[in-house]
Enzyme design. Structure first.
Site, short mmCIF file in Angstrom:
data_model
loop_
_atom_site.label_atom_id
_atom_site.label_comp_id
_atom_site.label_asym_id
_atom_site.label_seq_id
_atom_site.Cartn_x
_atom_site.Cartn_y
_atom_site.Cartn_z
N LYS A 238 20.31 -60.36 15.88
CA LYS A 238 18.97 -59.96 16.34
C LYS A 238 18.43 -60.95 17.38
O LYS A 238 17.44 -60.67 18.05
CB LYS A 238 18.01 -59.85 15.16
CG LYS A 238 18.40 -58.73 14.16
CD LYS A 238 17.41 -58.64 13.00
CE LYS A 238 17.85 -57.69 11.89
NZ LYS A 238 17.57 -56.27 12.19
N LYS B 60 7.40 -48.80 15.60
CA LYS B 60 6.05 -49.13 15.12
C LYS B 60 5.23 -49.77 16.23
O LYS B 60 4.06 -49.44 16.44
CB LYS B 60 6.13 -50.06 13.89
CG LYS B 60 6.80 -49.38 12.69
CD LYS B 60 7.21 -50.35 11.59
CE LYS B 60 8.19 -49.64 10.64
NZ LYS B 60 8.86 -50.57 9.72
N HIS C 124 24.27 -47.27 7.84
CA HIS C 124 23.21 -48.06 8.48
C HIS C 124 23.69 -49.31 9.18
O HIS C 124 22.88 -50.08 9.68
CB HIS C 124 22.16 -48.47 7.46
CG HIS C 124 21.38 -47.34 6.90
ND1 HIS C 124 20.22 -46.87 7.47
CD2 HIS C 124 21.61 -46.56 5.83
CE1 HIS C 124 19.75 -45.86 6.75
NE2 HIS C 124 20.59 -45.64 5.75
N LYS D 67 11.19 -59.46 12.05
CA LYS D 67 12.30 -58.73 11.43
C LYS D 67 13.12 -59.75 10.66
O LYS D 67 12.87 -60.95 10.76
CB LYS D 67 13.16 -58.05 12.50
CG LYS D 67 13.54 -58.98 13.68
CD LYS D 67 14.36 -58.27 14.75
CE LYS D 67 13.53 -57.49 15.74
NZ LYS D 67 13.79 -56.07 15.73
N ARG D 68 14.11 -59.28 9.87
CA ARG D 68 15.00 -60.23 9.22
C ARG D 68 15.59 -61.18 10.26
O ARG D 68 15.83 -60.80 11.41
CB ARG D 68 16.11 -59.49 8.47
CG ARG D 68 15.64 -58.85 7.17
CD ARG D 68 15.12 -59.86 6.20
NE ARG D 68 16.19 -60.59 5.57
CZ ARG D 68 16.63 -60.38 4.33
NH1 ARG D 68 16.05 -59.46 3.57
NH2 ARG D 68 17.62 -61.09 3.82
N THR E 177 13.63 -49.98 13.52
CA THR E 177 12.49 -49.09 13.30
C THR E 177 11.19 -49.82 13.63
O THR E 177 10.19 -49.19 13.95
CB THR E 177 12.44 -48.60 11.83
OG1 THR E 177 12.69 -49.70 10.96
CG2 THR E 177 13.47 -47.52 11.59
#
Ligand code: 26V
Length: 825
Positions: free
Chosen positions: A567, A673, A370, A561-562, A669
């Protein structure tokens, strides 16, 4: 050993009726006889427990039937081993999947209780950090929905992921306590308890037939006790089991110590054992490296394997058929020690020959990777493994010797290639590389998006891929459309049903039918109306929690998100600052009103991530209170992001921020969504964004920024970000204002180093992607201004999300990796 006979045809009670009257009667019965409360004095939590039990009973019937069928038919079972299951709330999910929402709502109404209130009272089971744990939860639901006999195996953490609160804009972590009111979903199985050993030594023993075996004699023992939770699939297709292990001492209290007055010492062993499953490690990007974490990994791996082998022997009596009847999927390397544990069980406990055991092992395991971030790849010091798991360390050495011999002899590997594939990392203190162990012990190694799988082949596993070229394969992630569309967005689900009929509920690809309505003004109006109602709901939540007023007419621009540098929440907030500067400089322009919404947790020890949260809050304070902005821009950081909060935010989003540095997000992911709920994505060519771009078409997504190759080139050249900053006056101005303390007058130097890093090396390409990002945001504004175009794009996102259903992902695992049949749509 005599086998317990399995009775396949014992009588079962009639399945429970699901009429309003029957449910109402059972809720009352449960309240009185199971919760022990008179309805007159019952508190909301009592009603919740009673309602869950009534719902649960309707799942139980199918649960029994599902397990019986697997015993009867001898179908192959799938075991999904994961240190994390981020399942969130279960009641609405279960009610929805067995079609009980309306009858339960009515039954409760008759009892003067509001179902919505109860739903919001259920604690959110946060037994995971982020994407990896939530994926495991979506997979469980999909495995039930496509009728695969499957078990999730994990840890029953007493405390899930910490609760996040804000103190003057800083993240503070508080313990999470999801079990405080008990957990009516779980069944303790005291009979399914296994002894787990640690430490001690290995002793060669000679069998009567003269064979020498190794026997591990641990000196430290505890118990793993099973807790089972039913996971029901869509329309009750099947009910699978999530089995979570809890650590308990073998002797709950040392009585002689207690009697001699040492009351603390008498309980010490108990506390030590229970510590193993007390709390989830809250870091998702740096390998923890602590002994307790390794103990957690072995504890749950060993308990799960003992359980799997026991069940297999009970049904088939022989281990030679293991790969035919059992598929074990390792969710990342966290359960990778299972490979050594299975070898130990096969060779030491059951007397199989090494080569035969190794074949069974490879035939049974599959491994999913992952992340490629070097700091997240797990490795354990040899000395620690030797002390905690001496026999497993021997087994790892033996596996390594075999692999290295094969690499030299068959593949003629060079010394540097040998060093790459070795299970032991010799550089800087000897460590066992869990990725390499998981790879060599599995017949399938998969990545979670097309790009990520290619990068696995080119980077971390390049030489192992040369040695075993047919093992790496791709399984692009997915999400369950039940939770992430039907349950979280009932109004959109109803609109779609009214428009194309209800068949898409059972075959998500049929959402394609919406394509034909994308340009239809009436449908566009209805679609926009649903979005508007969801935005009003989120606006209320923002007002309630933060006392910030946002207009549902503004564009809701969302990044949840985290918090992680790769990111690039930092890129997003710097763009907000640049926009703020522009709005003030050009008040006369027709600005598109935006609300930038952030949510996410930072690992407690990740300083820069915590600083980015503080920065978002500092920027929010200034922008939200500046009258010159005239409400055209608002910045909101919603604390304590979790599954339940996501279920409110996602349906209300207009714009989905998926802006990681190319090559760094394995899949994502959340992106899927948002797509399902009709948001438009602004994103880089990273992770599953690449497949989203393909599925939705270039016209329906806004892509920007450096590609993976370009990122690699810039890093290799050591090219400095300064020229990018000098070339972009708006970036320069934004960076200087942050860095000089405009947003932190109480501590002007607060962001100096954070911003300095962007001038210095800018590993994550924030500066170098800034202009492309700002231009893409301007394009987003232009689209927003053309409402018909925006709505058509949003509709096409929902229409084309079918590929990202986790049912599709699971069917591919079933077919390519597990070798089990899955129900067609
Ligand atoms: C690593 C570690 C290291 C030891 C401490 C605890 C801990 C916990 C988790 C992890 C692995 C993090 C990997 C992860 O969550 N990857 C995410 O997986 C998602 C599902 O495949 C994917 O969508 C995300 O892109 C990826 O970042």
């Amino acid at each position: 050993m005599p086998q317990t006979p399995i009775v396949y045809d014992a009588p079962t009670p009639e399945p429970r009726a699901s009429t309003v009257e029957a449910i109402q009667a059972e809720i009352l019965e449960r309240l009185i006889y199971s919760v022990g409360k008179d309805p007159i004095v019952a508190r909301p939590h009592d009603w919740l427990a009673a309602t869950i039990m009534a719902v649960r009973d309707r799942v139980m019937d199918r649960w029994m039937e599902s397990s019986r069928e697997t015993w009867r038919t001898s179908h192959k079972r799938v075991y999904y081993l994961s240190l994390e299951f981020l399942i969130g709330r279960l009641m609405r999910d279960a009610m929805s999947n067995v079609g009980l929402i309306e009858p339960v709502r009515d039954a409760l109404k008759n009892l003067n209780v509001d179902l919505g209130d109860l739903i919001n009272l259920e604690p959110d089971a946060a037994l995971g950090n982020g994407g990896l744990g939530r994926l495991a939860a979506c997979f469980l639901e999909s495995m039930s929905s496509v009728k695969i006999p499957a078990y999730g195996y994990g840890i029953r953490y007493v405390h899930g992921l910490f609760r996040q609160e804000m103190s003057e804009g800083w993240q503070v972590e508080l313990p999470e306590d999801w079990l405080a009111h008990g957990n009516p979903w779980e069944f303790e199985r005291r009979e399914s308890a296994y002894e787990i050993g640690f430490g001690g030594h290995v002793e060669p023993v000679t069998d009567p037939d003269g064979e020498v075996r190794q026997e591990w004699r641990p000196n430290d023992h505890l118990l793993a006790v099973a807790y089972d939770t039913p996971i029901v699939g869509w329309r009750g297709a099947r009910v699978n089991t999530l089995r979570l292990w809890s650590a308990q001492p073998i002797d709950p209290i040392l009585l002689d110590k207690f009697n001699s007055g040492d009351h603390i010492g008498a309980l010490a062993e108990s506390a030590r054992a229970e510590a193993i499953t007390r709390v989830l490690y809250p870091a998702d990007s740096t390998a923890a490296g602590q002994e307790l974490r390794l103990r957690q990994e072995f504890f749950f791996s060993s308990a799960s394997l003992q359980d799997i082998v026991r069940r297999h022997l009970q049904q088939y009596g022989d281990l030679g058929s293991l790969p035919d009847k059992v598929a074990i999927q390792l969710n990342d390397t966290h359960p990778a020690i299972s490979i050594a544990e299975l070898m130990r069980i096969l060779v030491d406990d059951n007397g199989l020959k090494w080569a035969e055991a190794w074949k069974l092992c490879k035939g049974t395991f599959g491994y999913t990777n992952h992340t490629l971030l070097p700091e997240a790849l797990e490795s354990w010091p040899v000395a620690l493994l030797e002390r905690l798991l001496p026999r497993h360390m021997q087994i790892i050495y033996q596996i390594n010797a075999d692999v290295l011999a094969e690499a030299r002899q068959r593949a003629k590997f060079t010394d540097s290639q040998i060093a790459n594939v070795s299970l032991i990392d010799e550089a800087g203190g000897r460590r066992v590389r869990m990725g390499q162990l998981a790879f060599v012990g599995s017949h399938s190694i998969n990545g979670v998006s097309a790009l990520h799988t290619e990068l696995m082949k080119q980077t971390v596993f390049s030489d192992l891929h040369k040695l075993y070229p047919d093992r790496i394969n791709n399984k692009t992630n997915g999400i369950t459309p039940r939770r992430w569309l039907m349950q979280c967005n009932p109004d959109l689900t109803k609109l779609i049903t009214d428009t194309i009929g209800p068949e898409f509920l059972d075959d998500i690809e049929l959402l394609r039918g919406l394509d034909a309505h994308a340009e239809d003004p009436t449908f566009q109006g209805q679609f926009a109306q649903v979005k508007r109602a969801n935005k009003e709901k989120l606006a209320r939540l923002i007002k309630d929690r933060l006392n910030i007023v946002v207009s549902p007419d503004a564009m809701f621009d969302v990044q949840i998100k985290r918090i992680h540098e790769y990111k690039r929440q930092l890129l997003n907030i710097i763009q907000a600052v640049a926009l703020y500067d522009e709005i003030r400089a050009h008040p006369e322009r027709d600005w598109v009103p935006r609300v930038k919404i952030f949510a996410g947790k930072a690992a407690p020890g990740y300083w820069n991530a915590k600083l980015i949260i503080k920065l978002i809050n500092d920027v929010a304070k200034v922008i939200n209170n500046d009258p010159a902005v005239r409400g055209l821009l608002k910045v909101v950081f919603l604390p304590n992001y979790n599954v339940s909060l996501a279920e409110v935010i996602v349906p209300a989003a207009d714009l989905s921020e998926q802006i990681s540095t190319a090559g760094m997000e394995a899949s994502g992911t959340g992106n899927m969504k948002f797509m399902a709920n009709g948001a438009i994505t602004i994103g880089t060519m990273d992770g599953a964004n690449v497949e989203m771009h393909k599925e939705v078409g270039a016209d329906n997504i806004v892509i920007f920024g450096l590609t993976t190759e370009e990122v690699n080139e810039k890093r290799a050249q050591g090219e400095t970000p300064r020229s990018a900053i000098e070339a972009s006056p708006r970036l320069k101005e934004a960076l200087e204002s942050i860095s000089s303390g405009v947003f932190s007058p109480d501590d002007p130097d607060r962001y100096r180093d954070l911003i300095g890093g962007l001038y210095d090396h800018d590993w994550f390409m924030v500066a170098r992607d800034f202009d492309a990002y700002a231009t893409a945001q301007a394009e987003v504004d232009a689209i927003w201004t053309d409402k018909a175009r925006w709505n058509a794009m949003a509709i096409r996102n929902t229409a084309r999300v079918g590929f990202f259903s986790s049912d599709r992902t699971i069917r591919q695992y079933a077919q390519d990796i597990w070798g089990v049949p899955a129900a067609a749509e």
